[in-house]
Design an enzyme around this catalytic site. Structure first.
Site, mmCIF file in Angstrom:
data_model
loop_
_atom_site.group_PDB
_atom_site.id
_atom_site.type_symbol
_atom_site.label_atom_id
_atom_site.label_comp_id
_atom_site.label_asym_id
_atom_site.label_seq_id
_atom_site.Cartn_x
_atom_site.Cartn_y
_atom_site.Cartn_z
ATOM 1 N N ASP A 123 0.856 -1.190 0.000
ATOM 2 C CA ASP A 123 0.000 0.000 0.000
ATOM 3 C C ASP A 123 0.889 1.237 0.000
ATOM 4 O O ASP A 123 1.991 1.218 0.553
ATOM 5 C CB ASP A 123 -0.914 0.021 1.229
ATOM 6 C CG ASP A 123 -2.038 -1.003 1.154
ATOM 7 O OD1 ASP A 123 -2.461 -1.340 0.036
ATOM 8 O OD2 ASP A 123 -2.501 -1.437 2.217
ATOM 9 N N ASP A 141 -7.079 -1.582 -4.499
ATOM 10 C CA ASP A 141 -8.118 -1.227 -3.520
ATOM 11 C C ASP A 141 -9.084 -0.205 -4.098
ATOM 12 O O ASP A 141 -10.289 -0.270 -3.859
ATOM 13 C CB ASP A 141 -7.489 -0.654 -2.243
ATOM 14 C CG ASP A 141 -6.597 -1.645 -1.522
ATOM 15 O OD1 ASP A 141 -6.811 -2.865 -1.666
ATOM 16 O OD2 ASP A 141 -5.684 -1.188 -0.810
#
Length: 168
Positions: A123, A141
């Site tokens: 991330d 995401d």
């Protein structure tokens, strides 16, 4: 069921491929350019910050001891197969639904590859306000989130609009 693959929602699979490629290229760039937890401020409310997510959304089950890696991998595979099946059964004209499904598939496969290769998801997109940070996320995401929003939008669409769109 549409007669041919061309007439089905499978026609939209290019979106899943695009999300997957953008996700993987961005993650490879982060892995090559950043040390863990390194951050670059781009705007007063937005950073690129490399973090590892061993769980799911908002680091759910990240401290579970490792079994969650395989649990989330099975979920990603299962949903991707199910959504692909549904794409095959519906018309290519149902653009919102087809777009939603392919965004989710591309995101699920992007995060699946991370889990299988690294044991965690990379991330790096970090939004914040003052000292409060939203959990970091990635392009996969984002695809999953936008796809889910489109599914909700479709669910609340008036019945007559949905029927008109399906008849086109």
């Amino acid at each position: 069921m549409p007669l041919s693959w061309k007439e089905s929602g499978i026609r939209w699979y290019w979106v899943a491929v695009l999300v997957f490629i953008a996700d993987q290229l961005s993650k490879q760039w982060v892995l090559a350019s950043f040390d863990l937890h390194e951050s670059i401020q781009l705007l007063p409310f937005f950073n690129f910050t490399y973090v590892r997510n061993y769980g799911a959304a908002f680091s759910f089950l990240s401290e579970a001891g490792g079994w969650q890696r395989w649990f989330f991998a099975i979920i990603a595979i299962g949903f991707s197969v199910l959504l692909t099946y549904w794409l095959r059964k519906q018309s290519h004209r149902l653009w919102r639904t087809n777009l939603a499904y392919t965004l989710i598939i591309g995101g699920a496969i992007g995060n699946l590859v991370d889990r299988l290769l690294h044991g965690y998801v990379v991330d790096f997109i970090d939004f914040y306000w003052k000292t409060s940070h939203y959990p970091a996320f990635n392009i996969a995401d984002s695809g999953i989130f936008i796809g889910a929003v489109l599914i909700l939008w479709e669910a609340f669409q008036p019945e007559d609009e949905a029927q008109t769109e399906q008849k086109k």
